[in-house]
Design a protein around this motif. Structure first.
Motif, PDB file in Angstrom:
ATOM      1  N   ARG A 151       3.461  -4.234  -7.064  1.00 31.26           N
ATOM      2  CA  ARG A 151       4.155  -5.489  -7.373  1.00 31.26           C
ATOM      3  C   ARG A 151       3.937  -6.496  -6.241  1.00 31.26           C
ATOM      4  O   ARG A 151       3.827  -6.118  -5.087  1.00 31.26           O
ATOM      5  CB  ARG A 151       5.667  -5.251  -7.493  1.00 31.26           C
ATOM      6  N   GLY A 152       3.927  -7.775  -6.593  1.00 31.99           N
ATOM      7  CA  GLY A 152       3.899  -8.836  -5.594  1.00 31.99           C
ATOM      8  C   GLY A 152       2.527  -9.096  -5.000  1.00 31.99           C
ATOM      9  O   GLY A 152       1.536  -8.438  -5.325  1.00 31.99           O
ATOM     10  N   THR A 153       2.497 -10.074  -4.114  1.00 32.05           N
ATOM     11  CA  THR A 153       1.261 -10.441  -3.413  1.00 32.05           C
ATOM     12  C   THR A 153       1.564 -10.623  -1.929  1.00 32.05           C
ATOM     13  O   THR A 153       2.714 -10.773  -1.536  1.00 32.05           O
ATOM     14  CB  THR A 153       0.680 -11.753  -3.977  1.00 32.05           C
ATOM     15  N   GLY A 154       0.508 -10.620  -1.138  1.00 33.36           N
ATOM     16  CA  GLY A 154       0.666 -10.779   0.301  1.00 33.36           C
ATOM     17  C   GLY A 154       0.117  -9.580   1.040  1.00 33.36           C
ATOM     18  O   GLY A 154      -0.721  -8.826   0.523  1.00 33.36           O
ATOM     19  N   VAL A 155       0.602  -9.374   2.258  1.00 33.69           N
ATOM     20  CA  VAL A 155       0.171  -8.212   3.051  1.00 33.69           C
ATOM     21  C   VAL A 155       0.681  -6.944   2.385  1.00 33.69           C
ATOM     22  O   VAL A 155       1.845  -6.876   1.985  1.00 33.69           O
ATOM     23  CB  VAL A 155       0.723  -8.314   4.490  1.00 33.69           C
ATOM     24  N   PRO A 156      -0.166  -5.928   2.220  1.00 32.24           N
ATOM     25  CA  PRO A 156       0.278  -4.701   1.549  1.00 32.24           C
ATOM     26  C   PRO A 156       1.407  -3.982   2.299  1.00 32.24           C
ATOM     27  O   PRO A 156       1.401  -3.898   3.532  1.00 32.24           O
ATOM     28  CB  PRO A 156      -0.991  -3.840   1.522  1.00 32.24           C
TER      29      PRO A 156
ATOM     30  N   VAL B  89      -2.738   1.346   9.598  1.00 35.29           N
ATOM     31  CA  VAL B  89      -1.292   1.132   9.643  1.00 35.29           C
ATOM     32  C   VAL B  89      -0.970   0.034  10.665  1.00 35.29           C
ATOM     33  O   VAL B  89      -1.028   0.248  11.869  1.00 35.29           O
ATOM     34  CB  VAL B  89      -0.550   2.443   9.991  1.00 35.29           C
ATOM     35  N   LYS B  90      -0.604  -1.158  10.166  1.00 33.97           N
ATOM     36  CA  LYS B  90      -0.284  -2.296  11.028  1.00 33.97           C
ATOM     37  C   LYS B  90       1.090  -2.137  11.681  1.00 33.97           C
ATOM     38  O   LYS B  90       1.350  -2.662  12.760  1.00 33.97           O
ATOM     39  CB  LYS B  90      -0.292  -3.590  10.210  1.00 33.97           C
ATOM     40  N   GLY B  91       1.973  -1.412  11.022  1.00 35.63           N
ATOM     41  CA  GLY B  91       3.316  -1.193  11.537  1.00 35.63           C
ATOM     42  C   GLY B  91       4.074  -0.276  10.587  1.00 35.63           C
ATOM     43  O   GLY B  91       3.684  -0.123   9.421  1.00 35.63           O
ATOM     44  N   MET B  92       5.152   0.340  11.094  1.00 36.55           N
ATOM     45  CA  MET B  92       5.890   1.315  10.292  1.00 36.55           C
ATOM     46  C   MET B  92       7.390   1.095  10.364  1.00 36.55           C
ATOM     47  O   MET B  92       7.920   0.710  11.409  1.00 36.55           O
ATOM     48  CB  MET B  92       5.606   2.746  10.775  1.00 36.55           C
ATOM     49  N   VAL B  93       8.035   1.403   9.254  1.00 35.71           N
ATOM     50  CA  VAL B  93       9.486   1.561   9.222  1.00 35.71           C
ATOM     51  C   VAL B  93       9.743   3.013   8.845  1.00 35.71           C
ATOM     52  O   VAL B  93       9.291   3.483   7.792  1.00 35.71           O
ATOM     53  CB  VAL B  93      10.162   0.622   8.207  1.00 35.71           C
ATOM     54  N   LEU B  94      10.434   3.733   9.716  1.00 32.93           N
ATOM     55  CA  LEU B  94      10.730   5.141   9.487  1.00 32.93           C
ATOM     56  C   LEU B  94      12.234   5.274   9.264  1.00 32.93           C
ATOM     57  O   LEU B  94      13.031   5.025  10.167  1.00 32.93           O
ATOM     58  CB  LEU B  94      10.278   5.976  10.687  1.00 32.93           C
TER      59      LEU B  94
ATOM     60  N   VAL C 276      -7.322  -1.726   0.038  1.00 35.77           N
ATOM     61  CA  VAL C 276      -6.386  -1.969   1.135  1.00 35.77           C
ATOM     62  C   VAL C 276      -6.963  -1.381   2.418  1.00 35.77           C
ATOM     63  O   VAL C 276      -7.155  -0.163   2.523  1.00 35.77           O
ATOM     64  CB  VAL C 276      -5.006  -1.346   0.839  1.00 35.77           C
ATOM     65  N   SER C 277      -7.208  -2.239   3.389  1.00 39.33           N
ATOM     66  CA  SER C 277      -7.736  -1.774   4.676  1.00 39.33           C
ATOM     67  C   SER C 277      -6.658  -1.736   5.749  1.00 39.33           C
ATOM     68  O   SER C 277      -6.773  -1.002   6.732  1.00 39.33           O
ATOM     69  CB  SER C 277      -8.888  -2.660   5.140  1.00 39.33           C
ATOM     70  N   GLU C 278      -5.607  -2.550   5.570  1.00 36.24           N
ATOM     71  CA  GLU C 278      -4.476  -2.574   6.493  1.00 36.24           C
ATOM     72  C   GLU C 278      -3.186  -2.715   5.689  1.00 36.24           C
ATOM     73  O   GLU C 278      -3.151  -3.407   4.670  1.00 36.24           O
ATOM     74  CB  GLU C 278      -4.575  -3.755   7.461  1.00 36.24           C
ATOM     75  N   ALA C 279      -2.126  -2.070   6.187  1.00 35.82           N
ATOM     76  CA  ALA C 279      -0.855  -2.140   5.460  1.00 35.82           C
ATOM     77  C   ALA C 279       0.298  -1.807   6.394  1.00 35.82           C
ATOM     78  O   ALA C 279       0.134  -1.117   7.402  1.00 35.82           O
ATOM     79  CB  ALA C 279      -0.855  -1.164   4.284  1.00 35.82           C
ATOM     80  N   PHE C 280       1.459  -2.318   6.051  1.00 38.88           N
ATOM     81  CA  PHE C 280       2.696  -1.827   6.640  1.00 38.88           C
ATOM     82  C   PHE C 280       3.148  -0.635   5.801  1.00 38.88           C
ATOM     83  O   PHE C 280       2.893  -0.587   4.590  1.00 38.88           O
ATOM     84  CB  PHE C 280       3.769  -2.919   6.646  1.00 38.88           C
ATOM     85  N   VAL C 281       3.795   0.309   6.437  1.00 40.95           N
ATOM     86  CA  VAL C 281       4.185   1.538   5.736  1.00 40.95           C
ATOM     87  C   VAL C 281       5.652   1.835   5.997  1.00 40.95           C
ATOM     88  O   VAL C 281       6.102   1.811   7.150  1.00 40.95           O
ATOM     89  CB  VAL C 281       3.323   2.744   6.191  1.00 40.95           C
TER      90      VAL C 281
ATOM     91  N   ILE D 227      11.973  -2.541  -4.043  1.00 43.77           N
ATOM     92  CA  ILE D 227      10.659  -2.969  -4.537  1.00 43.77           C
ATOM     93  C   ILE D 227      10.701  -4.444  -4.929  1.00 43.77           C
ATOM     94  O   ILE D 227       9.833  -5.238  -4.524  1.00 43.77           O
ATOM     95  CB  ILE D 227      10.212  -2.092  -5.726  1.00 43.77           C
ATOM     96  N   ASP D 228      11.690  -4.831  -5.713  1.00 48.20           N
ATOM     97  CA  ASP D 228      11.786  -6.235  -6.140  1.00 48.20           C
ATOM     98  C   ASP D 228      12.008  -7.162  -4.958  1.00 48.20           C
ATOM     99  O   ASP D 228      11.439  -8.269  -4.906  1.00 48.20           O
ATOM    100  CB  ASP D 228      12.930  -6.396  -7.144  1.00 48.20           C
ATOM    101  N   LEU D 229      12.821  -6.724  -4.014  1.00 50.85           N
ATOM    102  CA  LEU D 229      13.115  -7.549  -2.843  1.00 50.85           C
ATOM    103  C   LEU D 229      11.861  -7.753  -1.988  1.00 50.85           C
ATOM    104  O   LEU D 229      11.541  -8.882  -1.590  1.00 50.85           O
ATOM    105  CB  LEU D 229      14.219  -6.887  -2.023  1.00 50.85           C
ATOM    106  N   ALA D 230      11.153  -6.655  -1.722  1.00 46.13           N
ATOM    107  CA  ALA D 230       9.962  -6.738  -0.873  1.00 46.13           C
ATOM    108  C   ALA D 230       8.817  -7.465  -1.570  1.00 46.13           C
ATOM    109  O   ALA D 230       7.991  -8.122  -0.904  1.00 46.13           O
ATOM    110  CB  ALA D 230       9.520  -5.335  -0.466  1.00 46.13           C
ATOM    111  N   ALA D 231       8.755  -7.368  -2.902  1.00 47.54           N
ATOM    112  CA  ALA D 231       7.658  -7.999  -3.649  1.00 47.54           C
ATOM    113  C   ALA D 231       7.693  -9.520  -3.584  1.00 47.54           C
ATOM    114  O   ALA D 231       6.712 -10.178  -3.945  1.00 47.54           O
ATOM    115  CB  ALA D 231       7.697  -7.542  -5.106  1.00 47.54           C
ATOM    116  N   GLN D 232       8.774 -10.080  -3.092  1.00 43.90           N
ATOM    117  CA  GLN D 232       8.844 -11.528  -2.928  1.00 43.90           C
ATOM    118  C   GLN D 232       7.900 -12.021  -1.832  1.00 43.90           C
ATOM    119  O   GLN D 232       7.459 -13.175  -1.857  1.00 43.90           O
ATOM    120  CB  GLN D 232      10.281 -11.948  -2.607  1.00 43.90           C
ATOM    121  N   ASN D 233       7.583 -11.136  -0.867  1.00 46.98           N
ATOM    122  CA  ASN D 233       6.741 -11.548   0.258  1.00 46.98           C
ATOM    123  C   ASN D 233       5.575 -10.619   0.555  1.00 46.98           C
ATOM    124  O   ASN D 233       4.723 -10.949   1.390  1.00 46.98           O
ATOM    125  CB  ASN D 233       7.592 -11.667   1.529  1.00 46.98           C
ATOM    126  N   TYR D 234       5.538  -9.448  -0.100  1.00 49.53           N
ATOM    127  CA  TYR D 234       4.514  -8.452   0.206  1.00 49.53           C
ATOM    128  C   TYR D 234       3.870  -7.939  -1.090  1.00 49.53           C
ATOM    129  O   TYR D 234       4.458  -8.039  -2.173  1.00 49.53           O
ATOM    130  CB  TYR D 234       5.117  -7.263   0.960  1.00 49.53           C
TER     131      TYR D 234
END
Length: 350
Positions: A90-95, A187-192, A161-166, A115-122
């Motif tokens: 869903r959405g567009t932008g940085v994966p 992996v450009k950055g992570m939330v654990l 996808v070559s780069e993504a936040f995870v 998912i819906d919240l993040a899809a506004q920017n990612y």
């Protein structure tokens, strides 16, 4: 009429004699049955138990098929390295890649609203990890975090996808860490979130691993385990969400999909791998160089966040630790905004 009455009387008169003639032939069979029950009671009990298990397995199979029909795939499929993998995009932008915890599936993130919240920017890509939801879990692979990370990497390559936040929640955090360690350029950055990172004794892990035992585990997961899972579901939810109550939005999570024999096997296998994998990773966290936000509920009843999340924060120097007050293990469900802001924090730091 007279002839009919005569015939009826003749039939009635002959019936007792016919029954009497049949009785001697049935008596030996009855005697043999009574003798077998007396001399081999365990054999008779085993036969009865086998019949009950067979019926239970049939019922569980039908319930699993019914659950799959009631909850059709919400996304798309791709065949990756011999695995049919289900994902939602869903959405567009940085994966932004979302990896759910043990026993869960895409609907967990969907019902939380993340998912819906993040899809506004990612560009959000959420996977059903192997064996969960609608994804396969071939038995010829030991699905460690490293193995799953390799699968996710191949899937992301296929998606361009070559780069993504995870973001990884619970067991999914271990897959996120493995992906970052094996493929740091991706992996450009992570939330654990609510992860388990260091080996400790866990009695629940020992008990939860039983359905993964070869042969015995197959019998359990097709017969008794789904029934026990249904009975224990309210207690499990209280532990996962506590001290908060289960939010109404979680009604969108398909419980019947989670208690299918196939998903019980996947959950048990991951429970069995939990401690060994934490032991394997325990000295590698310092190798992580990308921005990391560690988020956990300070009332988590499943994982000791001081022994896990806070300790990880100490080992990953460039990390930020966000302790969410009053939240439990399902922090993405009960504190969705806090998790969303953690994602944005990682993106800003990258």
């Amino acid at each position: 009429m007279t002839a009919a009455r005569t015939a009826a009387r003749a039939l009635a008169a002959s019936t007792p004699s016919r029954l009497t003639s049949l009785t001697p032939s049935l008596e030996p069979v009855a005697r043999r049955g009574r003798s077998l029950a007396k001399t081999h009671p365990f054999l008779l009990a085993a036969a009865a138990a086998t019949a009950v298990l067979a019926i239970t397995a049939l019922v569980n199979r039908r319930l699993a098929k019914s659950a799959e029909r009631a909850n059709p795939p919400a996304g798309q499929f791709m065949d990756v390295d011999g695995v049919r993998l289900h994902y939602v995009e869903r959405g567009t932008g940085v994966p932004l890649v979302l990896l759910h915890g043990n026993g869960s599936m895409i609907q967990d993130f969907a019902s939380s609203g993340l998912i819906d919240l993040a899809a506004q920017n990612y560009r959000v890509i959420a996977f059903d990890r192997p064996g969960f939801g609608h994804s396969d879990r071939p038995r010829n692979v030991v699905w460690t975090p490293m193995a799953q990370a390799g699968l996710i990497k191949s899937a992301l390559d296929r998606l361009g996808v070559s780069e993504a936040f995870v973001l990884g929640h619970s067991w999914g955090a271990s897959v996120a860490v493995a992906l970052a360690l094996e493929h740091p350029a991706m992996v450009k950055g992570m939330v654990l979130a609510s992860g388990y990172y260091y080996p400790t004794f866990r009695s629940d892990v020992v008990a939860g691993s039983a359905p993964a035992i070869p042969l015995l585990g197959d019998i359990l997961r097709y017969t008794i385990s789904p029934l026990i899972s249904r009975m224990m579901w309210p207690l499990l939810m209280a532990k996962l969400f506590g001290p908060r109550s289960v939010p109404a939005k979680f009604a969108g999570f398909p419980k019947e999909m989670a208690v299918r024999p196939s998903q019980i096997r996947a959950s048990a296998a991951e429970a069995a791998l939990m401690i060994p994998d934490a032991f394997r990773f325990r000295r590698a966290y310092g190798e992580l160089k990308m921005p990391v936000v560690i988020v956990a509920g300070d009332q988590d009843r499943l994982i000791d966040i001081d022994a896990q999340s806070r300790r990880l924060h100490h080992d990953v120097r460039q990390s930020t630790f966000r302790r969410v007050r009053g939240a439990g293990h399902m922090v993405h469900q009960t504190a969705t905004d806090a998790v969303m802001s953690s994602i944005d924090e990682v993106a800003a730091a990258a």
